[in-house]
Design an enzyme around this catalytic site. Structure first.
Site, PDB file in Angstrom:
ATOM      1  N   ASP A  16       0.859  -1.185   0.000  1.00  0.00           N
ATOM      2  CA  ASP A  16       0.000   0.000   0.000  1.00  0.00           C
ATOM      3  C   ASP A  16       0.895   1.234   0.000  1.00  0.00           C
ATOM      4  OD1 ASP A  16      -2.169   1.654   0.124  1.00  0.00           O
ATOM      5  OD2 ASP A  16      -2.762   1.120   2.156  1.00  0.00           O
ATOM      6  N   GLU A 111      -2.441   0.215  -4.488  1.00  0.00           N
ATOM      7  CA  GLU A 111      -2.329  -0.950  -3.605  1.00  0.00           C
ATOM      8  C   GLU A 111      -2.631  -2.230  -4.374  1.00  0.00           C
ATOM      9  OE1 GLU A 111      -5.269  -1.509  -0.489  1.00  0.00           O
ATOM     10  OE2 GLU A 111      -6.516   0.061  -1.367  1.00  0.00           O
TER      11      GLU A 111
END
Length: 362
Positions: A16, A111
């Site tokens: 992420d 992500e």
């Protein structure tokens, strides 16, 4: 994960990017570094698309009205988005992932899940793979990424938030069930505000509370999500990392803290949902031909309105236009609106050469 000696423990990484859009802007403009910035419009009806960590300290976050953000942080600097740049950097990051595994499942531009159980580098330790990937991202893009490492997707996603920004965390098979039990259900990935509130009314506040409920109870109250909740309460999530998958639909919805009665606030509340579903399709090379608007009123009655076009929507502006057309006729509403949702369906894989116009704010 099946608990048998013949089945290897899966190694899943969730990567992420940290404050992605804002970090790109700070990277490219040294004058913005160390300052509270928001990517988005500063106009009265503007919405924050992304906030730097300096801005988050003041309580500024994505999807927040710009006027509220400015009130919370008077020194906030608004920066117009450059989505062509964000997409190009996302592609660089995707290419780094591909050096380690073909099993990459993007969730958005910033992500993705990676299954590194059997990886292209022949590396045994997933934490070392995550460290290498984060170092490569920093080297190539100049940006920080965080990572979560675990034996399933749910726990990898939860782990990636534990040491943000610019950190990583591991949740092992031994620690997984205990980790889930102490966690508030409102922090579970996949449990939105409306579901968390429903769980609270049923006496479910933590993973431990969730684990006490039978599968039958969870199916009765949460339908097809019941088995998923039953599993994750025990640290079990069998979902595979699926690259290049085309889902039947992709949707997002939000329950508002106050009921909506006017068109403008409703349209404003839909914008982050539009951007979320478009971002998923963009990251996965998927086109959509059907748009569905979901409206739930204060009395919990709900309606939906759909429109299907002959070819996949070429740009987010087309999606915005259709959502506006679907939303308009329900005003003035018979009752206040407590929830709105947008779903895209009739999905199909797009040719790799297609470059749709991109204007999203995840």
């Amino acid at each position: 994960m099946n608990d048998t000696s013949s089945t290897p423990v899966r190694k899943i990484i969730h990567v992420d990017m940290d404050a992605y859009y804002a970090s790109v802007e700070q990277r490219d403009n040294p004058e913005l570094r160390g300052k509270p910035i928001a990517v988005g419009g500063s106009a009265a009806r503007g919405v924050v698309a992304a906030a730097s960590y300096e801005a988050r300290k003041f309580g500024v976050h994505s999807a927040m009205p710009s006027v509220t953000a400015k009130r919370k942080c008077p020194e906030l600097i608004f920066v117009p988005p450059r989505f062509d740049v964000y997409k190009a950097v996302s592609q660089q990051i995707r290419e780094i992932f591909a050096e380690y595994t073909p099993l990459i499942e993007p969730l958005s531009l910033d992500e993705a899940y990676l299954d590194v159980t059997h990886n292209l580098k022949g590396m045994e330790i997933a934490t070392e793979i995550a460290l290498e990937i984060r170092a490569r991202i920093k080297q190539v893009t100049g940006l920080n990424a965080s990572a979560g490492i675990s034996y399933n997707k749910f726990l990898a996603k939860m782990a990636s938030d534990l040491n943000k920004p610019n950190g990583q965390a591991v949740i092992t098979p031994k620690n997984g069930p205990a980790f889930v039990q102490q966690l508030p259900v409102k922090k579970f990935h996949g449990v939105g505000p409306a579901t968390a509130e429903k769980m609270r009314r049923l006496g479910i506040d933590t993973g431990a509370d969730l684990k006490e409920k039978t599968l039958e109870f969870l199916v009765e109250h949460f339908g097809k999500s019941g088995p998923y909740f039953y599993g994750i309460a025990r640290g079990i999530d069998e979902r595979q990392v699926k690259p290049n998958r085309v889902r039947k639909s992709v949707g997002a919805e939000d329950t508002f803290s106050q009921d909506l009665h006017a068109y403008e606030p409703a349209r404003e509340g839909l914008q982050p949902l539009i951007e979320k579903v478009w971002g998923y399709c963009e990251a996965n090379g998927i086109g959509a031909k059907t748009v569905t608007l979901k409206v739930k009123y204060a009395d919990f009655n709900q309606i939906s309105r759909s429109k299907t076009v002959v070819a996949p929507l070429p740009a987010i502006s087309d999606l915005e236009e259709i959502v506006g057309l679907l939303l308009g006729p329900i005003f003035p509403p018979r009752k206040g609106i407590r929830l709105l949702g947008v779903t895209l369906s009739s999905l199909e894989r797009q040719a790799s050469g297609r470059e749709p116009q991109l204007r999203l704010a995840l």
